[in-house]
Design an enzyme around this catalytic site. Structure first.
Site, PDB file in Angstrom:
ATOM      1  N   ASP B  13      50.446  17.353  51.586  1.00  0.00           N
ATOM      2  CA  ASP B  13      50.492  16.156  50.736  1.00  0.00           C
ATOM      3  C   ASP B  13      51.605  15.210  51.195  1.00  0.00           C
ATOM      4  O   ASP B  13      51.439  13.979  51.182  1.00  0.00           O
ATOM      5  CB  ASP B  13      50.738  16.589  49.280  1.00  0.00           C
ATOM      6  CG  ASP B  13      50.164  15.609  48.256  1.00  0.00           C
ATOM      7  OD1 ASP B  13      49.783  14.500  48.638  1.00  0.00           O
ATOM      8  OD2 ASP B  13      50.111  15.960  47.068  1.00  0.00           O
ATOM      9  N   HIS B 204      50.459  20.037  38.980  1.00  0.00           N
ATOM     10  CA  HIS B 204      50.833  19.244  40.156  1.00  0.00           C
ATOM     11  C   HIS B 204      51.264  17.862  39.656  1.00  0.00           C
ATOM     12  O   HIS B 204      50.423  17.080  39.215  1.00  0.00           O
ATOM     13  CB  HIS B 204      49.600  19.163  41.072  1.00  0.00           C
ATOM     14  CG  HIS B 204      49.729  18.278  42.271  1.00  0.00           C
ATOM     15  ND1 HIS B 204      49.741  18.781  43.558  1.00  0.00           N
ATOM     16  CD2 HIS B 204      49.812  16.931  42.404  1.00  0.00           C
ATOM     17  CE1 HIS B 204      49.831  17.776  44.427  1.00  0.00           C
ATOM     18  NE2 HIS B 204      49.877  16.638  43.752  1.00  0.00           N
ATOM     19  N   CYS B 237      52.843   6.857  46.912  1.00  0.00           N
ATOM     20  CA  CYS B 237      51.746   6.532  46.019  1.00  0.00           C
ATOM     21  C   CYS B 237      51.038   5.300  46.573  1.00  0.00           C
ATOM     22  O   CYS B 237      51.632   4.218  46.618  1.00  0.00           O
ATOM     23  CB  CYS B 237      52.284   6.245  44.616  1.00  0.00           C
ATOM     24  SG  CYS B 237      50.977   5.785  43.458  1.00  0.00           S
TER      25      CYS B 237
END
Lengths: 305, 305
Positions: B13, B204, B237
């Site tokens: 990630d 998460h 993000c």
């Protein structure tokens, strides 16, 4: 809806850590905007020695220049009798006194022993009471001291007891350098409220190690309803250059609002103030919310390569 | 002491959001160090199309190059059957599948409808089960979608039900863009665990709006014991350029350790890895803890002017 009381410290705790002087008119303009955003209390300035903190040398002018909105309490930091007299000359709603629970931090920060601090502050409390002014005591390093480590509940309670006996209206339990954890917050909040349910309790957290909002959550889950915070998260930590300081007001309000609490705050006005504060001090603030926008601010899909 | 299971996602990630390729040897070296730091699970890489995510094009080489330490599960992200076959060819402990609870996010992120995702992932689950490989499904945007807003518990539960019926071992409830709040976390964690107490539940969180650790606290208070996190808070993000991504592993571990939980993690090793990761990617990570140091790291008084 549980009522949460938000207390702004940016123009005292935040500005105090800044090196470049913010002009008096700008301070007044910011406080006037904040006054209309729904705060329960605003810590306007500090009546400390202008030599020690040149940034706040204009304390009288700021207090006299601001609009005082009904429903908002205007508190100021008072280090000693001289500061108290200066504050009384312009009129304030509350004296916020300060000393450290840790001897090492009190010596480093205030250059005197805790006993000498207590003695001096006792005179300030007498003067406040003689002038019908409410008193709050902010107990620095209530959770831990950067020099001497974790502070015990017994040590904190010793100073809580002594100030409670002196008739203060409220006590702020301060995590001055971001050392508190949620389990510790829970046990301390339970203990102090159980012993003194009628005192006005405030929790003051820093986000130095990322636990700021988690600690605020632990506090609210333990029955605390008053919180200090700083617009944009302005402020720093003298023990960790570059680290963040106070928890960020708009992030605290945003979280509590989403949880269904009544903070009475106008979050959009706060975000506008925070954005303008970035311009005022000329650098990016630690506020994540300022960067990302509120949860209800929807987006279009990002461009994909 | 409550046992907490920490699952690292930085090399999947975290790296996925980086533009400059991290050499395969460096990835392997980092994972080998992380493997010895006490994690329950490490998401090593993603068997996605090398064209879609060039950073993870070396998935087979990384999986084959790392030391596999007993007690650590090595999971990989599997987008489709082709990825699953690639993963089986090198051997993995778990398939981590992914789809979004929000239709808009699934379309934006995976370029297909949720129904098509479910159909494709069902074939992957069959293949996994035929090969005795455990399956976890990560449900993105379980709390909110940056395009369509708050996600209802009913909508989340619909997909939970369908994957539970397909025999997955675990489900990760993902706050993909940091929209969850602690009250919502509490109600969702209660609901899913009550309905499926035997599933392996992971939470998460992202820290996009500063609520990451507060949400982790709410989850652990609701009985959750497994958490995804990213070393140093690496990640971003796509909907808020410059905003932070996943919660930071060392901050999560530091908080839980201070609270008296047993994370099994070696925090000093983590901090060393995080520091070196900063050098590897050539910029400061969002980790506040890396900047400020642990609570038990004492200081001398700062120089006063």
């Amino acid at each position: 809806m549980k009522r949460i009381y938000i207390q702004e410290v940016v123009t005292r705790d935040g500005f105090q850590a800044e090196s470049a002087f913010v002009p008096t008119e700008q301070k007044i303009a910011l406080i006037n905007r904040l006054s209309r955003a729904g705060y329960a209390k605003i810590e306007v300035t500090s009546f400390t020695s202008p030599k020690a903190i040149p940034m706040l040398a204009d304390a009288e002018a700021v207090m006299q220049g601001i609009d005082r909105i009904p429903g908002v309490e205007y508190t100021v930091l008072i280090p000693n009798l001289k500061g108290a007299e200066r504050a009384l000359s312009v009129g304030v709603d509350e004296f916020n006194l300060v000393m450290s629970v840790s001897e090492a931090h009190n010596q480093a920060n205030l250059k005197m022993s805790r006993e000498d601090s207590f003695k001096g502050l006792s005179s300030v409390i007498d003067l406040a009471h003689a002038n019908n002014t409410a008193v709050n005591i902010s107990l620095s390093t209530s959770f831990g001291c950067p020099m001497s480590g974790i502070v015990s509940l017994a040590e904190l309670m010793h100073w809580v007891d002594r100030f409670a006996a002196r008739g203060v209206r409220g006590i702020t339990v301060c995590d001055t350098t971001g050392m508190a954890n949620p389990a510790q917050v829970h046990s301390i909040c339970e203990a102090v409220q159980t012993k003194y349910p009628k005192l006005q309790w405030t929790l003051h957290f820093h986000n130095t190690r990322g636990m700021g909002l988690a600690n605020a959550l632990a506090a609210v889950n333990s029955g605390i309803v008053r919180f200090d915070s700083s617009l944009g998260g302005l402020g720093g930590c003298p023990y960790a250059p570059g680290a963040t300081g106070n928890i960020c007001t708009e992030e605290l309000v945003h979280m509590f609002d989403l949880m269904g609490f009544n903070t009475n705050m106008q979050i959009d006005a706060l975000l506008d103030c925070s954005k303008d504060l970035q311009s005022l001090i000329g650098r990016t603030l630690p506020s994540q919310l300022l960067m990302a926008g509120k949860v209800d601010q929807l987006h279009v899909a990002p461009c994909q390569p």
